[in-house]
Design a protein around this motif. Structure first.
Motif, mmCIF file in Angstrom:
data_model
loop_
_atom_site.group_PDB
_atom_site.id
_atom_site.type_symbol
_atom_site.label_atom_id
_atom_site.label_comp_id
_atom_site.label_asym_id
_atom_site.label_seq_id
_atom_site.Cartn_x
_atom_site.Cartn_y
_atom_site.Cartn_z
ATOM 1 N N GLU A 259 30.568 32.811 47.503
ATOM 2 C CA GLU A 259 29.999 32.916 46.487
ATOM 3 C C GLU A 259 28.689 33.925 46.295
ATOM 4 O OE1 GLU A 259 26.760 30.100 43.723
ATOM 5 O OE2 GLU A 259 28.835 29.025 45.196
ATOM 6 N N PHE A 260 27.776 33.704 47.941
ATOM 7 C CA PHE A 260 26.677 34.418 48.165
ATOM 8 C C PHE A 260 27.119 36.285 48.977
ATOM 9 C CE2 PHE A 260 25.038 30.286 48.150
ATOM 10 C CZ PHE A 260 24.691 30.238 46.995
ATOM 11 N N GLY A 261 28.421 36.391 48.540
ATOM 12 C CA GLY A 261 28.890 37.602 49.273
ATOM 13 C C GLY A 261 28.247 37.684 50.591
ATOM 14 N N ILE A 262 27.557 36.581 51.262
ATOM 15 C CA ILE A 262 27.307 36.915 52.509
ATOM 16 C C ILE A 262 28.256 37.049 53.470
ATOM 17 C CG2 ILE A 262 26.190 35.933 54.623
ATOM 18 C CD1 ILE A 262 25.320 33.990 52.781
ATOM 19 N N GLY A 263 28.654 38.779 54.310
ATOM 20 C CA GLY A 263 29.358 38.834 55.290
ATOM 21 C C GLY A 263 30.983 38.891 54.488
ATOM 22 N N VAL A 264 31.136 39.019 53.145
ATOM 23 C CA VAL A 264 32.660 39.379 52.654
ATOM 24 C C VAL A 264 32.258 39.966 51.680
ATOM 25 C CG1 VAL A 264 33.616 37.358 53.928
ATOM 26 C CG2 VAL A 264 32.104 36.810 51.756
ATOM 27 N N LYS A 265 33.252 41.044 51.165
ATOM 28 C CA LYS A 265 32.956 41.003 49.496
ATOM 29 C C LYS A 265 34.467 41.121 48.956
ATOM 30 C CE LYS A 265 33.925 45.914 51.159
ATOM 31 N NZ LYS A 265 33.096 47.616 51.835
ATOM 32 N N GLU A 266 34.741 41.388 47.503
ATOM 33 C CA GLU A 266 35.578 40.780 47.008
ATOM 34 C C GLU A 266 36.013 42.395 46.485
ATOM 35 O OE1 GLU A 266 37.026 38.756 42.497
ATOM 36 O OE2 GLU A 266 35.836 38.904 42.635
ATOM 37 N N VAL A 267 37.678 42.355 46.639
ATOM 38 C CA VAL A 267 37.830 43.421 46.501
ATOM 39 C C VAL A 267 38.898 43.654 45.678
ATOM 40 C CG1 VAL A 267 39.350 45.115 47.590
ATOM 41 C CG2 VAL A 267 38.141 43.844 48.850
ATOM 42 N N THR A 268 39.214 45.019 44.895
ATOM 43 C CA THR A 268 39.598 44.649 43.199
ATOM 44 C C THR A 268 41.272 46.097 43.945
ATOM 45 O OG1 THR A 268 37.838 44.355 41.734
ATOM 46 C CG2 THR A 268 39.684 45.623 41.279
ATOM 47 N N ASP A 269 42.482 44.985 43.700
ATOM 48 C CA ASP A 269 43.488 45.364 43.157
ATOM 49 C C ASP A 269 44.254 45.546 42.283
ATOM 50 O OD1 ASP A 269 45.460 46.741 44.566
ATOM 51 O OD2 ASP A 269 45.876 44.866 46.167
ATOM 52 N N TYR A 270 44.968 47.145 42.614
ATOM 53 C CA TYR A 270 45.594 47.155 40.927
ATOM 54 C C TYR A 270 47.439 46.571 41.012
ATOM 55 C CZ TYR A 270 41.745 49.709 39.590
ATOM 56 O OH TYR A 270 40.057 50.208 38.806
ATOM 57 N N GLU A 271 47.870 46.454 40.078
ATOM 58 C CA GLU A 271 48.992 46.315 40.349
ATOM 59 C C GLU A 271 50.364 46.955 39.377
ATOM 60 O OE1 GLU A 271 52.211 43.859 37.677
ATOM 61 O OE2 GLU A 271 50.660 42.878 38.477
ATOM 62 N N ILE A 272 50.913 48.255 40.248
ATOM 63 C CA ILE A 272 51.570 49.178 39.280
ATOM 64 C C ILE A 272 52.851 48.620 38.340
ATOM 65 C CG2 ILE A 272 52.931 51.299 39.897
ATOM 66 C CD1 ILE A 272 51.274 51.838 42.971
ATOM 67 N N ASP A 273 52.978 49.610 36.798
ATOM 68 C CA ASP A 273 53.571 49.395 36.511
ATOM 69 C C ASP A 273 55.480 50.594 36.806
ATOM 70 O OD1 ASP A 273 55.781 49.157 34.242
ATOM 71 O OD2 ASP A 273 53.801 49.650 32.694
ATOM 72 N N GLU A 274 55.933 50.274 37.569
ATOM 73 C CA GLU A 274 56.261 51.209 38.081
ATOM 74 C C GLU A 274 58.036 51.563 36.688
ATOM 75 O OE1 GLU A 274 58.836 50.734 42.087
ATOM 76 O OE2 GLU A 274 57.236 49.729 42.116
ATOM 77 N N GLU A 275 58.077 50.708 36.077
ATOM 78 C CA GLU A 275 58.913 50.725 34.835
ATOM 79 C C GLU A 275 58.244 51.548 33.353
ATOM 80 O OE1 GLU A 275 61.104 48.410 31.369
ATOM 81 O OE2 GLU A 275 59.845 47.273 32.760
ATOM 82 N N TYR A 276 57.055 51.953 34.302
ATOM 83 C CA TYR A 276 56.564 52.874 32.872
ATOM 84 C C TYR A 276 56.245 53.769 33.393
ATOM 85 C CZ TYR A 276 52.126 55.918 31.253
ATOM 86 O OH TYR A 276 52.162 56.272 30.928
ATOM 87 N N PHE A 277 55.884 54.215 34.806
ATOM 88 C CA PHE A 277 56.834 55.984 35.218
ATOM 89 C C PHE A 277 57.460 56.471 35.097
ATOM 90 C CE2 PHE A 277 52.359 54.321 37.335
ATOM 91 C CZ PHE A 277 51.758 54.920 36.931
ATOM 92 N N ALA A 278 58.762 54.881 35.413
ATOM 93 C CA ALA A 278 60.102 55.473 35.069
ATOM 94 C C ALA A 278 60.716 55.846 33.683
ATOM 95 C CB ALA A 278 61.637 54.340 35.692
ATOM 96 N N LYS A 279 59.855 55.765 32.807
ATOM 97 C CA LYS A 279 60.305 55.865 31.070
ATOM 98 C C LYS A 279 59.486 57.052 30.455
ATOM 99 C CE LYS A 279 61.305 50.869 29.494
ATOM 100 N NZ LYS A 279 61.057 49.830 28.715
ATOM 101 N N LEU A 280 58.918 57.314 31.348
ATOM 102 C CA LEU A 280 57.754 59.107 30.890
ATOM 103 C C LEU A 280 59.055 60.201 30.721
ATOM 104 C CD1 LEU A 280 54.757 58.756 32.726
ATOM 105 C CD2 LEU A 280 54.814 58.082 30.568
#
Length: 280
Positions: A259-280
């Protein structure tokens, strides 16, 4: 000595968790739900104190965390950002659920604690047993005890305590530090704390020893541990007619660090839409 075979099965805990929420009026926090389940199933102190390996949770609380998650996957309950669980509107007239059926569906659909961890399907993993919490728990339990006292000092300051000082004295049962807690900028209380870097269950005797070390000018005691508290310890801490002791267990301590960010930090990740790239 009790073993894991004496801990209720997931199906029974799922059924009891739903029943507990219904009794609580349709909503409740983790500790409220857990306490009600313990009451409904008449679980003994011996069973409640069986630890779960590699976490600060007891085995019962570990399984209860999964019970809530499986009920959520079933669509029966949901949880808010404030950590409050509530029965879904669609289940408002449903008095009971079949925990064994939900447990079987868990295996049929491939959702298990091991598979979820391995595949990193974190949406299927209870917050209390996420991999980062396990890692942080291991770090905390291996810390130098004096470093842990300084970390506790920082956490208390972030929580609103002032004049927080570590006493520099060692010895179980005694005071590790003192400070002041000011409420609404008006009322202030002298507090003393003990921090126990511990892999296990804090007993009622530990609470009594700490209370016995408090001087007359101390108005509030705070006991902090990386482990957990036995049922008897919780009862002793809030025993009527005695000086009340506030308790912070390992899970709550880890939550505060995040909660206070003491010694830890939140990491933002991404989900890859493989179907999107396959349809390009």
């Amino acid at each position: 000595m009790a073993g894991k075979s004496t801990v209720p099965r997931y199906g029974d805990l799922i059924t009891a968790t739903y029943a507990a929420l219904k009794i609580l009026g349709g909503s409740g926090k983790n500790e409220e739900i857990n306490e009600k389940v313990v009451e409904l199933l008449s679980l003994s102190d011996e069973v409640l104190e069986i630890p779960h390996l590699n976490s600060s949770l007891s085995e019962v609380n570990y399984r209860l965390a999964w019970a809530r998650t499986l009920l959520k996957k079933h669509g029966a309950i949901t949880n808010s950002a404030r950590g409050v669980w509530s029965v879904m509107p669609e289940f408002s007239n449903v008095t009971t659920v079949d925990g064994n059926a939900i447990e079987k569906a868990r295996h049929k659909n491939g959702i298990s604690s091991k598979d979820a961890m391995i595949n990193d399907e974190l949406e299927d993993v209870p917050e209390e047993v996420r991999p980062w919490r396990k890692k942080l728990y291991e770090v905390l339990t291996k810390m130098d005890p004096y470093a842990f006292e300084r970390l506790t000092q920082r956490v208390l300051r972030e929580c609103g305590f002032t004049q927080v000082e570590v006493t520099k004295k060692s010895g179980d049962g005694g005071i590790d530090g003192t400070g002041k807690l000011r409420i609404n900028g008006i009322f202030s209380f002298n507090i003393a704390f003990q921090c126990k870097r511990y892999q296990g269950v804090v007993s009622s005797g530990d609470i009594r020893d700490f209370r016995g070390s408090l001087t007359t000018n101390i108005e509030k005691g705070v006991f902090i541990t990386t482990g957990s508290f036995s049922k008897a310890a919780v009862e002793e801490a809030s025993s009527p007619g005695k000086q009340q002791i506030d308790l912070i267990d390992g899970e709550e301590f880890i939550t505060k660090l995040a909660e206070f960010g003491i010694g830890v930090k939140e990491v933002t990740d991404y989900e890859i839409d493989e179907e999107y790239f396959a349809k390009l």
